[in-house]
Design a protein around this motif. Structure first.
Motif, PDB file in Angstrom:
ATOM      1  N   PRO A  89      -4.616   5.902 -22.082  1.00 36.60           N
ATOM      2  CA  PRO A  89      -3.802   6.628 -21.109  1.00 36.60           C
ATOM      3  C   PRO A  89      -4.185   6.192 -19.697  1.00 36.60           C
ATOM      4  N   CYS A  90      -3.248   5.588 -18.981  1.00 36.87           N
ATOM      5  CA  CYS A  90      -3.581   4.925 -17.724  1.00 36.87           C
ATOM      6  C   CYS A  90      -2.473   5.161 -16.703  1.00 36.87           C
ATOM      7  N   TYR A  91      -2.876   5.267 -15.434  1.00 37.67           N
ATOM      8  CA  TYR A  91      -1.928   5.511 -14.344  1.00 37.67           C
ATOM      9  C   TYR A  91      -2.221   4.564 -13.182  1.00 37.67           C
ATOM     10  N   LEU A  92      -1.150   4.070 -12.564  1.00 39.16           N
ATOM     11  CA  LEU A  92      -1.274   3.300 -11.329  1.00 39.16           C
ATOM     12  C   LEU A  92      -1.206   4.302 -10.181  1.00 39.16           C
ATOM     13  N   LYS A  93      -2.265   4.338  -9.359  1.00 38.46           N
ATOM     14  CA  LYS A  93      -2.397   5.408  -8.372  1.00 38.46           C
ATOM     15  C   LYS A  93      -2.387   4.868  -6.952  1.00 38.46           C
ATOM     16  N   ALA A 107     -13.204   3.542  -1.114  1.00 40.18           N
ATOM     17  CA  ALA A 107     -11.903   3.154  -0.560  1.00 40.18           C
ATOM     18  C   ALA A 107     -11.997   2.969   0.950  1.00 40.18           C
ATOM     19  N   ASP A 108     -12.641   3.906   1.637  1.00 40.29           N
ATOM     20  CA  ASP A 108     -12.748   3.831   3.091  1.00 40.29           C
ATOM     21  C   ASP A 108     -13.533   2.586   3.516  1.00 40.29           C
ATOM     22  N   ALA A 109     -14.653   2.332   2.826  1.00 42.59           N
ATOM     23  CA  ALA A 109     -15.486   1.185   3.193  1.00 42.59           C
ATOM     24  C   ALA A 109     -14.733  -0.130   2.970  1.00 42.59           C
ATOM     25  N   TYR A 110     -14.015  -0.207   1.862  1.00 44.16           N
ATOM     26  CA  TYR A 110     -13.291  -1.438   1.537  1.00 44.16           C
ATOM     27  C   TYR A 110     -12.162  -1.679   2.541  1.00 44.16           C
ATOM     28  N   GLN A 111     -11.481  -0.609   2.899  1.00 44.54           N
ATOM     29  CA  GLN A 111     -10.376  -0.756   3.840  1.00 44.54           C
ATOM     30  C   GLN A 111     -10.872  -1.081   5.245  1.00 44.54           C
ATOM     31  N   ARG A 112     -12.046  -0.540   5.629  1.00 40.37           N
ATOM     32  CA  ARG A 112     -12.630  -0.903   6.930  1.00 40.37           C
ATOM     33  C   ARG A 112     -13.010  -2.376   6.969  1.00 40.37           C
ATOM     34  N   ALA A 113     -13.360  -2.917   5.787  1.00 41.07           N
ATOM     35  CA  ALA A 113     -13.736  -4.332   5.710  1.00 41.07           C
ATOM     36  C   ALA A 113     -12.525  -5.248   5.570  1.00 41.07           C
ATOM     37  N   GLY A 114     -11.334  -4.662   5.604  1.00 36.84           N
ATOM     38  CA  GLY A 114     -10.122  -5.475   5.538  1.00 36.84           C
ATOM     39  C   GLY A 114      -9.502  -5.569   4.167  1.00 36.84           C
ATOM     40  N   GLY A 115     -10.048  -4.861   3.182  1.00 37.59           N
ATOM     41  CA  GLY A 115      -9.500  -4.896   1.831  1.00 37.59           C
ATOM     42  C   GLY A 115      -8.414  -3.840   1.630  1.00 37.59           C
ATOM     43  N   TYR A 117      -7.553  -1.021  -1.109  1.00 34.29           N
ATOM     44  CA  TYR A 117      -8.088  -0.332  -2.287  1.00 34.29           C
ATOM     45  C   TYR A 117      -6.984   0.202  -3.196  1.00 34.29           C
ATOM     46  N   TYR A 118      -5.884   0.608  -2.597  1.00 35.39           N
ATOM     47  CA  TYR A 118      -4.775   1.143  -3.393  1.00 35.39           C
ATOM     48  C   TYR A 118      -3.644   0.110  -3.429  1.00 35.39           C
ATOM     49  N   PRO A 119      -2.992  -0.034  -4.608  1.00 33.56           N
ATOM     50  CA  PRO A 119      -3.120   0.824  -5.796  1.00 33.56           C
ATOM     51  C   PRO A 119      -4.374   0.502  -6.604  1.00 33.56           C
ATOM     52  N   LYS A 120      -4.736   1.454  -7.434  1.00 25.84           N
ATOM     53  CA  LYS A 120      -5.818   1.289  -8.392  1.00 25.84           C
ATOM     54  C   LYS A 120      -5.329   1.843  -9.731  1.00 25.84           C
ATOM     55  N   ASP A 159      -5.156  -7.084 -12.746  1.00 25.36           N
ATOM     56  CA  ASP A 159      -4.754  -8.307 -12.043  1.00 25.36           C
ATOM     57  C   ASP A 159      -3.237  -8.363 -11.860  1.00 25.36           C
ATOM     58  N   VAL A 160      -2.489  -8.081 -12.921  1.00 25.69           N
ATOM     59  CA  VAL A 160      -1.025  -8.145 -12.871  1.00 25.69           C
ATOM     60  C   VAL A 160      -0.471  -7.106 -11.897  1.00 25.69           C
ATOM     61  N   SER A 161      -1.121  -5.928 -11.847  1.00 26.11           N
ATOM     62  CA  SER A 161      -0.651  -4.835 -10.982  1.00 26.11           C
ATOM     63  C   SER A 161      -1.094  -5.000  -9.541  1.00 26.11           C
ATOM     64  N   LYS A 162      -1.907  -6.051  -9.282  1.00 30.25           N
ATOM     65  CA  LYS A 162      -2.484  -6.257  -7.950  1.00 30.25           C
ATOM     66  C   LYS A 162      -3.260  -5.016  -7.502  1.00 30.25           C
ATOM     67  N   ALA A 163      -3.970  -4.410  -8.466  1.00 30.64           N
ATOM     68  CA  ALA A 163      -4.812  -3.250  -8.198  1.00 30.64           C
ATOM     69  C   ALA A 163      -6.213  -3.710  -7.832  1.00 30.64           C
ATOM     70  N   SER A 164      -6.925  -2.868  -7.102  1.00 30.24           N
ATOM     71  CA  SER A 164      -8.286  -3.231  -6.692  1.00 30.24           C
ATOM     72  C   SER A 164      -9.303  -2.996  -7.786  1.00 30.24           C
ATOM     73  N   SER A 165      -8.957  -2.085  -8.744  1.00 30.23           N
ATOM     74  CA  SER A 165     -10.009  -1.603  -9.630  1.00 30.23           C
ATOM     75  C   SER A 165      -9.418  -0.812 -10.786  1.00 30.23           C
ATOM     76  N   VAL A 166     -10.271  -0.571 -11.782  1.00 28.50           N
ATOM     77  CA  VAL A 166      -9.927   0.283 -12.924  1.00 28.50           C
ATOM     78  C   VAL A 166     -11.022   1.334 -13.045  1.00 28.50           C
ATOM     79  N   HIS A 167     -10.642   2.598 -13.202  1.00 26.84           N
ATOM     80  CA  HIS A 167     -11.601   3.703 -13.251  1.00 26.84           C
ATOM     81  C   HIS A 167     -11.379   4.502 -14.534  1.00 26.84           C
TER      82      HIS A 167
END
Length: 405
Positions: A89-93, A107-115, A117-120, A159-167
């Protein structure tokens, strides 16, 4: 003999999977491995209402979990010879709300570094901080093979969803260890659960507590029911639409103050009332002929899962009675092994709920973010383990040197 090939597909709604196929995987699923390097199939303990097709269908059909609310379904399905052998059971968020395992700092740290984070991808039961299987694998198949395919599929879907991560949150420990072998980072946290030591009554439970805690609970239960308050424990057909109307009012009032915007819609409650009321316990407080407070619980094979509480009148100790003590009473009467009282709350310790480790696994695509998160999680796991030891020692139960009950 070579096993038939496993194919993977991500679907956009639980309705695209037949209920019997979903539940064949979700009800008493197998788990790949109980420890690192061990691929033995370990049966899950028992029925978990939150992984049933009916629960996910209620979330999605009621528009509680949908793309508009930031929970876009991407359920991963594994098939072998035209049979569904595994589901995640998985959701793109597009946010980190309603998860109870907090990654906003990442998320905040990654976005401050130019990344970005969403979607995940979030592998969980939306809005439900309850441990349960997350790799749902049908009995009778090679759980390690299907589990590996599902784990690899999640990484490919990321990778296909261009998401940053899986949780993968609130997983069972065996899955947590297995996913670590597949390259996922390990995270721990804690909740507070009550465990049934074969008690025959609430008084049996009280007899195991130190005197001051025993007296405090007796006083709280007595004082909670002053002013003509009575308690009704409703399940099955006894849960009427009138009761759902009242409970939803409590949920909206408390949720608006606690979260800003409650997650679940009124339609969700009618839907679970229609499809799975036998697995619901609604504890309602009544005064002067009307409901004034309530808590919803879900009944598993060996666990009572406490979820939401709300009230439109506030009385001392009523929260403890409706949420904690009534749940213990019900678990003892039903012979359930555990009561899970939801997220957070060290105040539960004095009421017999002890620390319990919870587990999540995280795949981070970006190597730099992955290294930073891995360092953080190593320190966090040590802190969680130390805190659990200290809190358990401070529990309310009588020590060997204490006075007899």
């Amino acid at each position: 003999m070579t096993s038939p090939e496993i194919s993977l597909e991500a679907v956009g709604s639980v309705s695209q999977i037949a209920a019997e196929e979903w539940d064949a995987c979700a009800v008493a699923p197998l788990q790949p491995g109980a420890s690192p390097g061990n691929s033995v199939c370990v049966p899950a303990a028992s029925f978990n209402p939150f992984t049933s097709h009916a629960f996910f269908a209620a979330l999605e059909a009621s528009k509680s979990a949908c793309a508009r609310t930031g929970w876009g379904p991407r359920h991963l399905v594994a098939r072998q010879e035209d049979s569904v052998v595994g589901i995640v059971p998985c959701y793109l968020k597009s946010h980190s709300q309603g998860e109870y395992v907090f990654d906003r700092g990442w998320a905040d740290a990654y976005q401050r570094a130019g990344g970005r984070y969403y979607p995940k991808l979030q592998v969980s039961v939306p809005f439900t901080p309850a441990t349960g299987p997350r790799l749902l694998i049908r009995a009778g198949v090679d759980a390690a093979e299907v589990g590996t395919a599902l784990a690899n599929g999640l990484i490919a879907l990321c990778d296909v969803s261009k998401a940053s991560s899986v949780h993968v949150t609130f997983a069972r420990e065996a899955e947590w260890r297995f996913l670590a072998q597949q390259g996922f980072l390990q995270r721990t946290d804690q909740q507070f659960h009550w465990h049934n030591a074969g008690y025959r009554s609430f008084d049996d439970f009280l007899a195991t507590l130190a005197s001051r805690h025993r007296k405090a609970i007796k006083r709280e239960r007595r004082d909670a029911l002053v002013d003509g308050i009575s308690i009704e424990a409703l399940t099955g057909a006894a849960i009427t639409e009138e009761a759902w109307d009242a409970f939803f009012e409590f949920y909206m009032d408390t949720g608006s103050r606690k979260w800003g915007r409650p997650y679940l819609t009124r339609a969700f409650y009618s839907e679970i009332g229609r499809t799975m009321s036998e697995h619901v316990l609604l504890v309602m407080a009544k005064r002067n002929g009307r409901f004034i407070a309530g808590a919803i619980n879900f009944i598993g094979g060996d666990t009572l899962f406490g979820r939401h509480w709300g009230a439109i009148e506030h009385h001392p100790f009523l929260h403890f009675e409706v949420c904690y003590y009534q749940a213990i009473d019900f678990a003892i009467a039903r012979g359930l092994a555990t009561v899970e009282a939801g997220a957070q709350g060290e105040h539960k310790i004095a009421r017999g709920y002890l620390p319990q480790t919870t587990y999540s696994a995280h795949y981070i695509a970006d190597p730099a973010l992955r290294r930073a998160v891995a360092d953080y999680l190593k320190q966090e796991r040590a802190y969680v383990a130390a805190a659990a030891r200290e809190l358990t020692e401070a529990g309310p139960f009588r020590k060997a040197a204490d006075e007899p009950s």
